[in-house]
Design a protein around this motif. Structure first.
Motif, PDB file in Angstrom:
ATOM      1  N   TRP A 180       3.513 -12.792  68.925  1.00 41.27           N
ATOM      2  CA  TRP A 180       3.073 -11.522  69.495  1.00 41.27           C
ATOM      3  C   TRP A 180       2.088 -11.738  70.649  1.00 41.27           C
ATOM      4  O   TRP A 180       2.056 -10.939  71.590  1.00 41.27           O
ATOM      5  CB  TRP A 180       2.428 -10.668  68.412  1.00 41.27           C
ATOM      6  CG  TRP A 180       3.413 -10.019  67.489  1.00 41.27           C
ATOM      7  CD1 TRP A 180       3.877 -10.491  66.292  1.00 41.27           C
ATOM      8  CD2 TRP A 180       4.098  -8.776  67.691  1.00 41.27           C
ATOM      9  NE1 TRP A 180       4.782  -9.643  65.729  1.00 41.27           N
ATOM     10  CE2 TRP A 180       4.938  -8.569  66.585  1.00 41.27           C
ATOM     11  CE3 TRP A 180       4.080  -7.830  68.706  1.00 41.27           C
ATOM     12  CZ2 TRP A 180       5.747  -7.449  66.458  1.00 41.27           C
ATOM     13  CZ3 TRP A 180       4.881  -6.704  68.585  1.00 41.27           C
ATOM     14  CH2 TRP A 180       5.703  -6.527  67.474  1.00 41.27           C
ATOM     15  N   ALA A 184       2.242 -10.372  74.512  1.00 40.55           N
ATOM     16  CA  ALA A 184       1.166  -9.586  75.118  1.00 40.55           C
ATOM     17  C   ALA A 184       0.754 -10.142  76.472  1.00 40.55           C
ATOM     18  O   ALA A 184       0.511  -9.390  77.420  1.00 40.55           O
ATOM     19  CB  ALA A 184      -0.036  -9.538  74.173  1.00 40.55           C
ATOM     20  N   THR A 195      -7.756  -4.923  72.747  1.00 37.85           N
ATOM     21  CA  THR A 195      -7.308  -4.212  71.556  1.00 37.85           C
ATOM     22  C   THR A 195      -7.233  -5.184  70.388  1.00 37.85           C
ATOM     23  O   THR A 195      -7.578  -6.365  70.504  1.00 37.85           O
ATOM     24  CB  THR A 195      -5.938  -3.555  71.807  1.00 37.85           C
ATOM     25  OG1 THR A 195      -5.559  -2.782  70.671  1.00 37.85           O
ATOM     26  CG2 THR A 195      -4.888  -4.606  72.078  1.00 37.85           C
ATOM     27  N   ALA A 196      -6.773  -4.671  69.262  1.00 39.65           N
ATOM     28  CA  ALA A 196      -6.607  -5.464  68.041  1.00 39.65           C
ATOM     29  C   ALA A 196      -5.244  -5.174  67.442  1.00 39.65           C
ATOM     30  O   ALA A 196      -4.677  -4.093  67.656  1.00 39.65           O
ATOM     31  CB  ALA A 196      -7.708  -5.146  67.034  1.00 39.65           C
ATOM     32  N   LEU A 197      -4.727  -6.117  66.707  1.00 42.79           N
ATOM     33  CA  LEU A 197      -3.437  -5.925  66.044  1.00 42.79           C
ATOM     34  C   LEU A 197      -3.368  -6.801  64.799  1.00 42.79           C
ATOM     35  O   LEU A 197      -4.135  -7.768  64.642  1.00 42.79           O
ATOM     36  CB  LEU A 197      -2.273  -6.236  66.983  1.00 42.79           C
ATOM     37  CG  LEU A 197      -2.117  -7.663  67.533  1.00 42.79           C
ATOM     38  CD1 LEU A 197      -1.296  -8.534  66.582  1.00 42.79           C
ATOM     39  CD2 LEU A 197      -1.451  -7.648  68.901  1.00 42.79           C
ATOM     40  N   GLN A 198      -2.479  -6.419  63.916  1.00 41.61           N
ATOM     41  CA  GLN A 198      -2.156  -7.217  62.740  1.00 41.61           C
ATOM     42  C   GLN A 198      -0.685  -7.587  62.809  1.00 41.61           C
ATOM     43  O   GLN A 198       0.166  -6.717  63.041  1.00 41.61           O
ATOM     44  CB  GLN A 198      -2.447  -6.450  61.445  1.00 41.61           C
ATOM     45  CG  GLN A 198      -3.925  -6.255  61.157  1.00 41.61           C
ATOM     46  CD  GLN A 198      -4.153  -5.607  59.809  1.00 41.61           C
ATOM     47  OE1 GLN A 198      -3.216  -5.367  59.051  1.00 41.61           O
ATOM     48  NE2 GLN A 198      -5.409  -5.323  59.501  1.00 41.61           N
ATOM     49  N   CYS A 199      -0.404  -8.845  62.625  1.00 48.21           N
ATOM     50  CA  CYS A 199       0.979  -9.310  62.696  1.00 48.21           C
ATOM     51  C   CYS A 199       1.136 -10.526  61.799  1.00 48.21           C
ATOM     52  O   CYS A 199       0.151 -11.086  61.301  1.00 48.21           O
ATOM     53  CB  CYS A 199       1.370  -9.652  64.141  1.00 48.21           C
ATOM     54  SG  CYS A 199       0.413 -11.004  64.853  1.00 48.21           S
ATOM     55  N   TRP A 214      -7.980  -9.966  67.423  1.00 47.63           N
ATOM     56  CA  TRP A 214      -8.692  -9.189  68.432  1.00 47.63           C
ATOM     57  C   TRP A 214      -8.549  -9.966  69.748  1.00 47.63           C
ATOM     58  O   TRP A 214      -8.993 -11.115  69.844  1.00 47.63           O
ATOM     59  CB  TRP A 214     -10.165  -9.045  68.082  1.00 47.63           C
ATOM     60  CG  TRP A 214     -10.410  -8.241  66.843  1.00 47.63           C
ATOM     61  CD1 TRP A 214     -10.706  -6.918  66.762  1.00 47.63           C
ATOM     62  CD2 TRP A 214     -10.370  -8.718  65.486  1.00 47.63           C
ATOM     63  NE1 TRP A 214     -10.852  -6.535  65.457  1.00 47.63           N
ATOM     64  CE2 TRP A 214     -10.652  -7.607  64.647  1.00 47.63           C
ATOM     65  CE3 TRP A 214     -10.119  -9.954  64.901  1.00 47.63           C
ATOM     66  CZ2 TRP A 214     -10.700  -7.733  63.264  1.00 47.63           C
ATOM     67  CZ3 TRP A 214     -10.165 -10.068  63.530  1.00 47.63           C
ATOM     68  CH2 TRP A 214     -10.453  -8.973  62.724  1.00 47.63           C
TER      69      TRP A 214
END
Length: 452
Positions: A180, A184, A195-199, A214
């Motif tokens: 991911w 990005a 931003t932040a994400l969970q993957c 993050w």
């Protein structure tokens, strides 16, 4: 070897100016004593060069003109060309003095700028060293990625997270671990992301984990870059799911206990009516009445079965002070919005007790909300929360004064006039108290005693 800064040091100012004055006088005397048509005026350049390093521009021009006049006065040269000689000698002396002055002034500026550059370099190196230590000592994985998805920088935590015991991940493609992030950094390179994400991520050994990331993108000389902080959320996910299931089971147990209590009360009333009707001789041999009696008895047995509270697995030593501080955060804002006061009378210090921390918070929160509902119809809107150590037990009380009429409106209103959940929430605080606290608390109305 001497250089200009060492010769024209501020400490040598007085000494060199005295030497320059003596040279001027010595040159003038020697020029006066020698035979005519022989001039030593060019020697005035040396005292002019000396004073050029210390005096201002106006002072240098003044000294240069004095030297030019002395040269013309004691040289015994033909007078027809005196004015021309005076002009050229003055220009030469003035130019020499100003040249030395500007040369030293520019040299001082350059040296000062060099010192500032050295200080800035030292500060930058110190900041880079602190940043490097911060990155390397961080427990969170920190990585930077270029526009091609190659890992440029990775600290020790990133190495342990993504490739424990394997080759260094610097220079490898991030797509092998966190695809991911490559998406990005390669999607809309001109756009800045913060931003932040969970993957899902994958370690070098093929193990999959839940990653919390993050990240932010930025542009450097070499192109787009991405900096990211990565943590492993797998354990948090497992704990959250286990905790959610445990909370669901506890809430279900509370609800079923309340329903069973209400059914038991209704069955008791039906049983009284059934016993009264059984005295009638006309119904003693009625098969339908006997079947109804058996159904009532069976329902009574079912409702009388107590829900077995299994020993809680989360019980442990609990700091009551921390639990009460958490309760204060949970209820004070709601009480303030309802224009109600809370009087905290907490003994300090309180000993630790053996209980389920989550159960304690839910019990206290339930009692506080019940008190808040009761005080809505009361003139006195004040809740007193007290905690004291009484020997082998710790007693915690949540007390409020509610008029009988206000209590009757809430507790004994018919079901069609008052919402059922509201009545249950107020009628069964002791039931919630016992079900959640298990063996750590005993029913004490709007209070409880905790065993150490």
């Amino acid at each position: 070897m001497w250089d200009l800064p060492s010769i024209y040091a501020p400490a040598n100012r007085a000494k060199l100016l005295v030497i320059a004055g003596l040279l001027v006088m010595a040159i003038a005397v020697i020029d006066w004593l020698i035979e005519p048509y022989v001039s030593l005026g060019f020697l005035y350049l040396f005292p002019v060069m000396i004073v050029g390093g210390y005096l201002s521009r106006k002072q240098i021009i003044g000294v240069a003109l004095v030297c030019a006049l002395l040269q013309e006065a004691f040289s015994d040269l033909p007078e027809q060309e005196a004015l021309v000689r005076l002009v050229f000698s003055s220009a030469g002396f003035i130019g020499t003095g100003l040249f030395i002055s500007e040369l030293l002034h520019n040299r001082r500026i350059i040296l000062k700028h060099v010192e500032e550059l050295k200080d800035q370099i030292n500060l930058r190196q110190h900041a880079e060293e602190e940043l490097r230590i911060l990155v390397e000592s961080s427990p969170a994985a920190i990585i930077t990625i270029d526009s091609n998805g190659k890992i440029l920088l990775a600290n020790e935590a990133a190495q342990q997270l993504l490739a424990p015991g394997a080759q260094p991940i610097q220079g490898q493609a991030i797509s092998a671990y966190l695809p991911w992030l490559q998406t990005a950094v390669q999607t809309r390179p001109s756009r800045v992301f913060r931003t932040a994400l969970q993957c899902s991520g994958q370690r070098s050994n093929g193990e999959t984990f839940l990653a919390g990331i993050w990240f932010s993108t930025y542009t450097s000389i070499s192109g787009p870059r991405l900096a990211a902080i990565v943590v492993d959320l797998s354990e948090d996910l497992r704990s959250r799911e286990d905790l959610s299931l445990d909370h669901l089971l506890k809430n279900s147990r509370i609800l079923m206990s309340a329903v069973a209590h209400e059914v038991r009360n209704l069955c008791g009333a039906v049983l009284v009516v059934q016993k009264n009707l059984s005295r009638l001789s006309e119904l003693q041999h009625n098969e339908d009445f006997q079947a109804l009696s058996m159904l009532v008895q069976s329902l009574e047995k079912i409702s009388a079965m107590e829900l077995q509270v299994s020993p809680t697995q989360d019980a442990g030593a609990v700091e009551l002070t921390w639990v009460l501080d958490e309760l204060r955060v949970l209820i004070e804002s709601a009480y303030h919005e309802s224009e109600m006061e809370i009087d905290w009378q907490i003994q300090d210090p309180l000993p630790r007790v053996w209980a389920d921390r989550y159960g304690l918070v839910q019990v206290f929160l339930n009692l506080a909300r019940n008190s808040q509902r009761a005080m809505q119809c009361s003139e006195t809107k004040r809740l007193c929360v007290s905690a004291s150590d009484e020997g082998s037990t710790v007693v915690i009380r949540l007390q409020t004064r509610v008029s009988v009429s206000a209590l009757r409106k809430i507790c004994f209103a018919p079901f069609n006039a008052a919402p059922i959940p509201r009545v249950w929430a107020f009628m069964y605080p002791a039931l919630s108290f016992t079900a959640l606290a298990a063996n750590s608390f005993t029913n004490a109305g709007l209070g409880g005693a905790a065993s150490r």
